[in-house]
Design an enzyme around this catalytic site. Structure first.
Site, PDB file in Angstrom:
ATOM      1  N   HIS A  18      40.932  50.729  39.479  1.00 57.02           N
ATOM      2  CA  HIS A  18      40.370  49.432  39.867  1.00 57.02           C
ATOM      3  C   HIS A  18      39.283  49.528  40.919  1.00 57.02           C
ATOM      4  O   HIS A  18      38.675  48.511  41.278  1.00 57.02           O
ATOM      5  CB  HIS A  18      41.482  48.497  40.360  1.00 57.02           C
ATOM      6  CG  HIS A  18      41.977  48.862  41.723  1.00 57.02           C
ATOM      7  ND1 HIS A  18      42.879  49.878  41.923  1.00 57.02           N
ATOM      8  CD2 HIS A  18      41.679  48.380  42.949  1.00 57.02           C
ATOM      9  CE1 HIS A  18      43.123  49.997  43.209  1.00 57.02           C
ATOM     10  NE2 HIS A  18      42.402  49.106  43.864  1.00 57.02           N
TER      11      HIS A  18
HETATM   12  C1  UD1 Z   1      41.839  44.667  46.638  1.00 60.39           C
HETATM   13  C2  UD1 Z   1      41.526  45.533  47.855  1.00 60.39           C
HETATM   14  C3  UD1 Z   1      41.775  46.994  47.516  1.00 60.39           C
HETATM   15  C4  UD1 Z   1      43.157  47.199  46.941  1.00 60.39           C
HETATM   16  C5  UD1 Z   1      43.348  46.270  45.763  1.00 60.39           C
HETATM   17  C6  UD1 Z   1      44.724  46.398  45.155  1.00 60.39           C
HETATM   18  C7  UD1 Z   1      39.739  44.757  49.330  1.00 60.39           C
HETATM   19  C8  UD1 Z   1      38.336  44.966  49.712  1.00 60.39           C
HETATM   20  N1  UD1 Z   1      40.137  45.407  48.238  1.00 60.39           N
HETATM   21  O1  UD1 Z   1      40.918  45.019  45.630  1.00 60.39           O
HETATM   22  O2  UD1 Z   1      41.648  47.771  48.687  1.00 60.39           O
HETATM   23  O3  UD1 Z   1      43.303  48.542  46.541  1.00 60.39           O
HETATM   24  O4  UD1 Z   1      43.164  44.922  46.204  1.00 60.39           O
HETATM   25  O5  UD1 Z   1      44.837  45.600  44.005  1.00 60.39           O
HETATM   26  O6  UD1 Z   1      40.441  44.055  50.002  1.00 60.39           O
HETATM   27  N2  UD1 Z   1      41.654  38.939  40.733  1.00 60.39           N
HETATM   28  C9  UD1 Z   1      42.447  38.188  39.889  1.00 60.39           C
HETATM   29  N3  UD1 Z   1      43.681  37.805  40.337  1.00 60.39           N
HETATM   30  C10 UD1 Z   1      44.161  38.130  41.551  1.00 60.39           C
HETATM   31  C11 UD1 Z   1      43.343  38.877  42.418  1.00 60.39           C
HETATM   32  C12 UD1 Z   1      42.102  39.287  41.996  1.00 60.39           C
HETATM   33  O7  UD1 Z   1      42.051  37.874  38.778  1.00 60.39           O
HETATM   34  O8  UD1 Z   1      45.301  37.758  41.899  1.00 60.39           O
HETATM   35  C13 UD1 Z   1      40.312  39.387  40.264  1.00 60.39           C
HETATM   36  C14 UD1 Z   1      39.197  38.442  40.655  1.00 60.39           C
HETATM   37  O9  UD1 Z   1      38.247  38.453  39.630  1.00 60.39           O
HETATM   38  C15 UD1 Z   1      38.627  39.114  41.886  1.00 60.39           C
HETATM   39  C16 UD1 Z   1      38.807  40.575  41.558  1.00 60.39           C
HETATM   40  O10 UD1 Z   1      40.033  40.648  40.849  1.00 60.39           O
HETATM   41  O11 UD1 Z   1      37.300  38.767  42.128  1.00 60.39           O
HETATM   42  C17 UD1 Z   1      38.857  41.464  42.766  1.00 60.39           C
HETATM   43  O12 UD1 Z   1      39.874  41.020  43.679  1.00 60.39           O
HETATM   44  P1  UD1 Z   1      39.775  41.400  45.247  1.00 60.39           P
HETATM   45  O13 UD1 Z   1      40.977  40.937  45.963  1.00 60.39           O
HETATM   46  O14 UD1 Z   1      38.454  40.967  45.766  1.00 60.39           O
HETATM   47  O15 UD1 Z   1      39.722  42.962  45.234  1.00 60.39           O
HETATM   48  P2  UD1 Z   1      40.607  44.029  44.441  1.00 60.39           P
HETATM   49  O16 UD1 Z   1      39.730  44.752  43.501  1.00 60.39           O
HETATM   50  O17 UD1 Z   1      41.874  43.437  43.917  1.00 60.39           O
END
Ligand code: UD1
Length: 373
Positions: free
Chosen positions: A206
């Protein structure tokens, strides 16, 4: 001592659960509330973990959701400031390295509230990783830095952090793993999916650097397709990765069978289900941080699909191989592991299920309230 515990994203939940358990054992010393920033919000990325880990429901959910880094960080800060002003805690505890960790640290410190960081001092030296920025900002501000290994202590001291702020306590994520290991062994997902012990691989992927760049992702998927001719690869896919794979038109890489074959996609799994798979896997492939640690404790070989790691102890002491994203290199290492040339691996010092106990003991001994006044 009044404490606000902060969680935001999936890997935070396993780290906070044992701390809450330990705080609950000392009601005479601590009152605490749990704030969820809402960085992760899907049932499978958030609520299901609270249930599996027996965590209390958050007292406050800031419901910040997704956004750019600046948007997400700013929203967390605005909302968390209100909670701090109402609750007036003596201490905020943050874990890990996600945006929520950094945002709540900055907010609390600017209000003069002490902050403890659990899993401090990890460094990848890669400033293109958002987590590295989060780690640096958090650690420079925090008052109490709880570390998982001696490398982390050295990193902090090299950055000029006074030794009296640093406490080597072990790994809270491993507290959770050891506590749930037997329960996870009974989940039976391996059998349900017709997998054979030691004859399949698991995969998580991811990191933006791996999944947001098409050529990098294609190189990794090419290697995985080759490996999956020998062992099926179970891939619980992160929402971000699914979005990118669909956008890049790469769905052809994945098997559409009912039972695992080839590279086999499934929705994100619950904590116990995924642990059940990992404990019986022949090989774990990942770009996550936590899984490098968990595989080391499970004694399962791990291929880390990154060029650097903030967790070198898992390579030096454990079962982790830092391999990068080059197709041929991934295949070479995977082949050699399949042929039995793996590392025996040991469990790092103090990854013994007692890290949270040590943290709470240290907090009990601090004269925090007097210090603040
Ligand atoms: C985040 C953390 C990362 C961690 C990861 C574990 C930061 C910068 N990154 O990354 O360190 O390893 O979590 O999973 O804090 N989304 C959903 N549903 C959710 C959450 C996210 O659909 O419940 C999608 C959305 O499109 C979102 C994307 O995932 O924009 C990224 O989510 P985000 O929390 O920004 O970062 P992660 O890649 O999950």
């Amino acid at each position: 001592m009044k404490i606000i515990n902060v969680v935001g994203a999936r890997p935070n939940f396993m780290k906070m659960a044992p701390i809450i358990d330990q705080l609950n054992k000392h009601p005479e010393s601590f009152s605490h509330i749990l704030v969820h920033t809402g960085q992760h919000y899907d049932e499978r990325m958030s609520a299901s973990f609270f249930e599996a880990l027996g965590m209390p429901r958050p007292d406050v959910n800031l419901e910040v959701g997704s956004g750019s880094h600046a948007e997400q960080t700013a929203r967390i800060m605005v909302e968390f400031e209100k909670v701090c002003l109402t609750e007036k805690p003596d201490l905020v505890i943050v874990v890990g390295d996600v945006n929520s960790t950094m945002a709540c640290t900055i907010t609390a410190k600017k209000l003069g509230i002490r902050v403890a960081h659990v899993e401090a001092g990890l460094r990848s030296r890669d400033m293109s990783m958002p987590e590295e920025i989060n780690r640096l900002c958090t650690d420079v501000l925090c008052d109490y830095l709880f570390t998982t290994d001696r490398f982390a202590d050295e990193n902090l001291r090299a950055e000029g952090i006074p030794a009296e702020k640093i406490f080597f306590v072990g790994n809270v994520m491993i507290d959770t793993l050891l506590k749930h290991r037997e329960l996870a062994a009974r989940v039976g997902l391996v059998e349900k999916w017709g997998l054979k012990h030691g004859a399949f691989a698991t995969l998580t992927l991811h990191r933006p650097s791996n999944v947001d760049d098409r050529p990098t992702l294609v190189g990794i998927l090419d290697a995985l397709r080759e490996i999956s001719r020998t062992v099926p690869i179970v891939f619980p896919i992160h929402p971000r990765t699914r979005k990118m794979i669909e956008q890049f038109g790469l769905m052809d890489y994945f098997a559409s069978t009912e039972k695992p074959t080839g590279i086999w996609l499934t929705e994100p799994l619950g904590y116990l289900e995924f642990l059940n798979l990992n404990m019986h896997a022949r090989l774990i492939l990942t770009d996550s941080g936590g899984l490098q640690e968990e595989s080391t404790v499970l004694g399962v070989p791990c291929i880390t699909l990154r060029n650097n790691t903030e967790r070198p102890v898992t390579c030096e002491v454990g079962t982790n191989f830092l391999v990068g994203t080059d197709r041929d290199r991934i295949l070479d290492v995977a082949r050699s592991i399949m042929e039995g040339r793996s590392k025996k691996g040991c469990v790092p010092d103090k990854w013994d299920g007692k890290a949270a106990e040590r943290i709470v003991e240290i907090l009990s001994s601090l004269r925090l309230i007097e210090n603040i006044n």
